[in-house]
Write an enzyme that holds these catalytic residues in place. Sequence first.
Site, PDB file in Angstrom:
ATOM      1  N   SER A 110       0.959  -1.110   0.160  1.00 34.01           N
ATOM      2  CA  SER A 110      -0.046   0.012   0.031  1.00 34.01           C
ATOM      3  C   SER A 110       0.870   1.293  -0.121  1.00 34.01           C
ATOM      4  O   SER A 110       1.850   1.140   0.522  1.00 34.01           O
ATOM      5  CB  SER A 110      -0.691   0.123   1.009  1.00 34.01           C
ATOM      6  OG  SER A 110      -1.441   1.131   1.432  1.00 34.01           O
ATOM      7  N   LYS A 158       2.182  -3.443   6.643  1.00 34.46           N
ATOM      8  CA  LYS A 158       2.465  -3.732   5.476  1.00 34.46           C
ATOM      9  C   LYS A 158       4.038  -3.563   5.209  1.00 34.46           C
ATOM     10  O   LYS A 158       4.678  -4.200   4.422  1.00 34.46           O
ATOM     11  CB  LYS A 158       1.902  -2.539   4.638  1.00 34.46           C
ATOM     12  CG  LYS A 158       0.346  -2.716   4.353  1.00 34.46           C
ATOM     13  CD  LYS A 158       0.037  -4.153   3.679  1.00 34.46           C
ATOM     14  CE  LYS A 158      -1.559  -4.336   3.402  1.00 34.46           C
ATOM     15  NZ  LYS A 158      -1.788  -5.760   3.026  1.00 34.46           N
ATOM     16  N   TYR A 214      -1.839  -0.819  10.965  1.00 33.03           N
ATOM     17  CA  TYR A 214      -1.957  -1.231   9.810  1.00 33.03           C
ATOM     18  C   TYR A 214      -0.932  -1.144   8.856  1.00 33.03           C
ATOM     19  O   TYR A 214      -0.538  -2.073   8.149  1.00 33.03           O
ATOM     20  CB  TYR A 214      -3.547  -0.710   9.123  1.00 33.03           C
ATOM     21  CG  TYR A 214      -3.603  -1.326   7.556  1.00 33.03           C
ATOM     22  CD1 TYR A 214      -3.923  -2.310   7.144  1.00 33.03           C
ATOM     23  CD2 TYR A 214      -3.130  -0.210   6.728  1.00 33.03           C
ATOM     24  CE1 TYR A 214      -4.172  -2.538   5.949  1.00 33.03           C
ATOM     25  CE2 TYR A 214      -3.229  -0.498   5.457  1.00 33.03           C
ATOM     26  CZ  TYR A 214      -3.859  -1.688   4.960  1.00 33.03           C
ATOM     27  OH  TYR A 214      -3.880  -1.841   3.610  1.00 33.03           O
TER      28      TYR A 214
HETATM   29  P1  NAD Z   1     -11.085  -6.794   1.214  1.00 31.49           P
HETATM   30  O1  NAD Z   1     -11.822  -6.631   2.679  1.00 31.49           O
HETATM   31  O2  NAD Z   1     -12.456  -6.466   0.361  1.00 31.49           O
HETATM   32  O3  NAD Z   1     -10.588  -8.004   0.687  1.00 31.49           O
HETATM   33  C1  NAD Z   1     -10.100  -8.781   1.870  1.00 31.49           C
HETATM   34  C2  NAD Z   1     -10.418 -10.387   1.739  1.00 31.49           C
HETATM   35  O4  NAD Z   1      -9.670 -11.240   2.441  1.00 31.49           O
HETATM   36  C3  NAD Z   1     -11.788 -10.364   2.489  1.00 31.49           C
HETATM   37  O5  NAD Z   1     -12.610 -11.275   1.391  1.00 31.49           O
HETATM   38  C4  NAD Z   1     -11.785 -11.306   3.614  1.00 31.49           C
HETATM   39  O6  NAD Z   1     -13.137 -11.818   4.067  1.00 31.49           O
HETATM   40  C5  NAD Z   1     -10.558 -11.859   3.344  1.00 31.49           C
HETATM   41  N1  NAD Z   1      -9.911 -12.310   4.720  1.00 31.49           N
HETATM   42  C6  NAD Z   1      -9.050 -11.448   5.566  1.00 31.49           C
HETATM   43  N2  NAD Z   1      -8.591 -12.231   6.457  1.00 31.49           N
HETATM   44  C7  NAD Z   1      -8.655 -13.533   6.099  1.00 31.49           C
HETATM   45  C8  NAD Z   1      -8.165 -14.587   6.540  1.00 31.49           C
HETATM   46  N3  NAD Z   1      -7.447 -14.804   7.651  1.00 31.49           N
HETATM   47  N4  NAD Z   1      -8.467 -15.734   6.051  1.00 31.49           N
HETATM   48  C9  NAD Z   1      -9.578 -15.910   4.941  1.00 31.49           C
HETATM   49  N5  NAD Z   1     -10.156 -14.694   4.176  1.00 31.49           N
HETATM   50  C10 NAD Z   1      -9.574 -13.762   4.942  1.00 31.49           C
HETATM   51  O7  NAD Z   1     -10.026  -5.754   1.098  1.00 31.49           O
HETATM   52  P2  NAD Z   1      -9.357  -5.436  -0.361  1.00 31.49           P
HETATM   53  O8  NAD Z   1      -9.878  -3.592  -0.300  1.00 31.49           O
HETATM   54  O9  NAD Z   1      -9.766  -5.919  -1.663  1.00 31.49           O
HETATM   55  O10 NAD Z   1      -7.871  -5.260  -0.019  1.00 31.49           O
HETATM   56  C11 NAD Z   1      -7.306  -6.459  -0.490  1.00 31.49           C
HETATM   57  C12 NAD Z   1      -5.785  -6.095   0.040  1.00 31.49           C
HETATM   58  O11 NAD Z   1      -5.242  -5.111  -0.542  1.00 31.49           O
HETATM   59  C13 NAD Z   1      -5.661  -5.912   1.371  1.00 31.49           C
HETATM   60  O12 NAD Z   1      -4.451  -6.743   1.726  1.00 31.49           O
HETATM   61  C14 NAD Z   1      -5.284  -4.557   1.805  1.00 31.49           C
HETATM   62  O13 NAD Z   1      -4.486  -4.294   2.918  1.00 31.49           O
HETATM   63  C15 NAD Z   1      -4.676  -4.220   0.433  1.00 31.49           C
HETATM   64  N6  NAD Z   1      -4.894  -2.671   0.118  1.00 31.49           N
HETATM   65  C16 NAD Z   1      -6.234  -2.326  -0.011  1.00 31.49           C
HETATM   66  C17 NAD Z   1      -6.295  -1.073  -0.431  1.00 31.49           C
HETATM   67  C18 NAD Z   1      -7.839  -0.441  -0.560  1.00 31.49           C
HETATM   68  O14 NAD Z   1      -7.816   0.943  -0.438  1.00 31.49           O
HETATM   69  N7  NAD Z   1      -8.700  -1.113  -0.873  1.00 31.49           N
HETATM   70  C19 NAD Z   1      -5.427  -0.141  -0.687  1.00 31.49           C
HETATM   71  C20 NAD Z   1      -4.078  -0.742  -0.406  1.00 31.49           C
HETATM   72  C21 NAD Z   1      -3.835  -1.767  -0.080  1.00 31.49           C
HETATM   73  C1  WQD Z   2      -9.552   9.352   0.651  1.00 29.21           C
HETATM   74  C2  WQD Z   2      -9.926  10.758   0.910  1.00 29.21           C
HETATM   75  C3  WQD Z   2     -10.283  11.393   3.328  1.00 29.21           C
HETATM   76  C4  WQD Z   2     -14.136   9.487   3.360  1.00 29.21           C
HETATM   77  C5  WQD Z   2      -6.927   4.574   3.049  1.00 29.21           C
HETATM   78  C6  WQD Z   2      -5.990   4.031   3.576  1.00 29.21           C
HETATM   79  C7  WQD Z   2      -4.787   3.510   3.049  1.00 29.21           C
HETATM   80  C8  WQD Z   2      -5.250   2.558   1.935  1.00 29.21           C
HETATM   81  C9  WQD Z   2      -6.306   3.346   0.946  1.00 29.21           C
HETATM   82  C10 WQD Z   2      -5.139   0.177   2.326  1.00 29.21           C
HETATM   83  C11 WQD Z   2      -8.985  11.142   2.070  1.00 29.21           C
HETATM   84  C12 WQD Z   2     -11.422  11.673   2.318  1.00 29.21           C
HETATM   85  C13 WQD Z   2     -12.884   9.848   2.992  1.00 29.21           C
HETATM   86  C14 WQD Z   2     -15.129  10.284   3.758  1.00 29.21           C
HETATM   87  C15 WQD Z   2     -13.759  12.100   3.072  1.00 29.21           C
HETATM   88  N1  WQD Z   2      -5.711   1.346   2.155  1.00 29.21           N
HETATM   89  N2  WQD Z   2     -12.840  11.354   2.861  1.00 29.21           N
HETATM   90  N3  WQD Z   2     -14.782  11.809   3.418  1.00 29.21           N
HETATM   91  O1  WQD Z   2      -7.364   7.659   3.571  1.00 29.21           O
HETATM   92  O2  WQD Z   2      -6.309   7.766   1.199  1.00 29.21           O
HETATM   93  O3  WQD Z   2      -6.233   5.633   2.426  1.00 29.21           O
HETATM   94  O4  WQD Z   2      -7.343   3.648   2.025  1.00 29.21           O
HETATM   95  O5  WQD Z   2      -4.033   0.262   2.225  1.00 29.21           O
HETATM   96  O6  WQD Z   2      -3.904   2.565   3.938  1.00 29.21           O
HETATM   97  O7  WQD Z   2      -5.293   4.831   4.856  1.00 29.21           O
HETATM   98  O8  WQD Z   2      -8.457   6.518   1.549  1.00 29.21           O
HETATM   99  O9  WQD Z   2     -10.912   6.491   0.778  1.00 29.21           O
HETATM  100  O10 WQD Z   2     -10.519   6.777   3.139  1.00 29.21           O
HETATM  101  O11 WQD Z   2      -9.972   8.608   1.767  1.00 29.21           O
HETATM  102  O12 WQD Z   2     -13.626  13.414   2.896  1.00 29.21           O
HETATM  103  O13 WQD Z   2     -16.226   9.814   4.244  1.00 29.21           O
HETATM  104  O14 WQD Z   2     -11.024  11.020   0.922  1.00 29.21           O
HETATM  105  O15 WQD Z   2     -10.056  12.303   4.009  1.00 29.21           O
HETATM  106  O16 WQD Z   2      -8.687  12.609   1.974  1.00 29.21           O
HETATM  107  P1  WQD Z   2      -7.126   6.867   2.019  1.00 29.21           P
HETATM  108  P2  WQD Z   2      -9.976   6.982   1.814  1.00 29.21           P
END
Ligand code: NAD
Ligand code: WQD
Length: 309
Positions: free
Chosen positions: A126, A155, A151
Site C-alpha cells: 500500500s 505492510k 495497519y
Molecule cells: P477486502 O476486505 O475487500 O478483501 C480482503 C478479503 O480477505 C476479504 O474477502 C476477507 O474476507 C478476506 N480475509 C481477510 N482475512 C482472512 C483470513 N485470515 N482468512 C481468509 N480470508 C480472509 O479488501 P481489499 O480492499 O480487496 O484489499 C485487499 C488487499 O489489498 C488487502 O491486503 C489490503 O490491505 C490491500 N490494500 C487495499 C487498499 C484499498 O484501498 N482497498 C489499498 C492498499 C492496499
Molecule cells: C480518501 C480521501 C479522506 C471518506 C486509506 C488507507 C490506505 C489505503 C487506502 C489500504 C481522504 C477523504 C474519505 C469520507 C472524506 N488502504 N474522505 N470523507 O485515506 O487515502 O487511504 O485507504 O492500504 O492505507 O489509509 O483513502 O478512501 O479513506 O480517503 O473526505 O467519508 O477522502 O480524508 O482525503 P485513504 P480513503
Amino acid sequence: MKKVLVTGGAGFIGSHTCVELAAAGFEPVIVDDLRNSQERAIDGIGRIMGRKPSVHRIDCCDAGAMRRMLATEGPIHGAIHFAADKAVGESVNDPLKYYHNNIGSLVLLLRLMKEHGTQRIVFSSSCTVYGQPEKLPVTESAPDRNAMSPYGFTKIACEQMLRDTTSSDPALKAVLLRYFNPVGAHPSAHIGELPLGVPNNLVPFVTQTAAGLRKQLTVFGTDYDTPDGSCIRDYIHVVDLAKAHVRALEWMEGEGASSCEVFNIGTGKGNSVLEVINAFTGETGAPLPYVIGPRRAGDTTAVYADTTK
Ligand code: NAD
Ligand code: WQD
C-alpha cells in the site's frame, strides 16, 4: 491451466483479480472465509468467468485447513496474497488483530509455499508505507516513513519479510505492489466494492450516499495546503489494478526478473476530494449531499504515484 492461489479472493480487489486471471488463462483458486466479503461476490466471479471458481471457505491463518486445501488442489503456479484486515482506525484500537492476521497469514503462506514447491508470490502492499512523502509524485525508492498506524506497519513488516525470504531462498520470487486508492467496479456490475457496514473509504461512501443509503457525505477537511484545501489522492480503477497482478505473475516468469521487486500501482495523477465529488455528480447527475467537516486523524495531505517504473 496454471493454478493461482488467491487469498482474499472474494474481496474487493481479489474478486476483480480472479476474473482477470481467468481471462488471461490462469485458474484462480480462492481462499476466503468471507469475514469481510459476501457470497454474492463469488457468484459474480463465476458469472463473469462462465464457470464456478474453486473456492475454499477457510481461514488462511489455519495451518491444518491450508495444508488440506493444498493437498486437494495439487501444484500451484503462484500465490496472490490479498487476505488481510484493512481498517486503519480499527488497527489503532486493536493492533494485535492486525499483527495476527496480516503478518501471521503471510508467515504461514510462505512456509506452506516452500513445502508445496510454489515459487511465486504477489503481495498487496500500500502507498501507506510512504506516509506523507517529501517529494511528489512518490517513487518506489522513497524512504519508508514511520508507520502511520499498526495497519501500515503490517505492510512495512510484510514487505521486509518478503525481502528476507527471497534473499534466503533463491527459488522464491516476489512482487510487492503498492496500491494507491482503488475505486470502481467491473463493467458487468456482477462484482464491485461491497463493504460490510459503514464504509471507511471515500468512493463507497459517495456511491452509498448517492443511492440514498447514507444521509450525507462529510468532506474531512478543506484547510489543507492544496489548491482547493481538500486532500489529494491517486484513484486507480480496480480493473486496472487487477490486471497489474496478472502482469506481475507473468513478469516473474520472464528471464532476468529480480527475486523481489516493488512497483507503485497508481495512475500518476492526483485528485482532490472535492474534484472526486464534482466528477461523480457531473457524470451521474445524481444529487450528492455533503458537508465540510473537520480533518480526519491520520490523513496525509497529498499522495500520488510516480508510475515510471
Ligand atoms: P477486502 O476486505 O475487500 O478483501 C480482503 C478479503 O480477505 C476479504 O474477502 C476477507 O474476507 C478476506 N480475509 C481477510 N482475512 C482472512 C483470513 N485470515 N482468512 C481468509 N480470508 C480472509 O479488501 P481489499 O480492499 O480487496 O484489499 C485487499 C488487499 O489489498 C488487502 O491486503 C489490503 O490491505 C490491500 N490494500 C487495499 C487498499 C484499498 O484501498 N482497498 C489499498 C492498499 C492496499
Ligand atoms: C480518501 C480521501 C479522506 C471518506 C486509506 C488507507 C490506505 C489505503 C487506502 C489500504 C481522504 C477523504 C474519505 C469520507 C472524506 N488502504 N474522505 N470523507 O485515506 O487515502 O487511504 O485507504 O492500504 O492505507 O489509509 O483513502 O478512501 O479513506 O480517503 O473526505 O467519508 O477522502 O480524508 O482525503 P485513504 P480513503
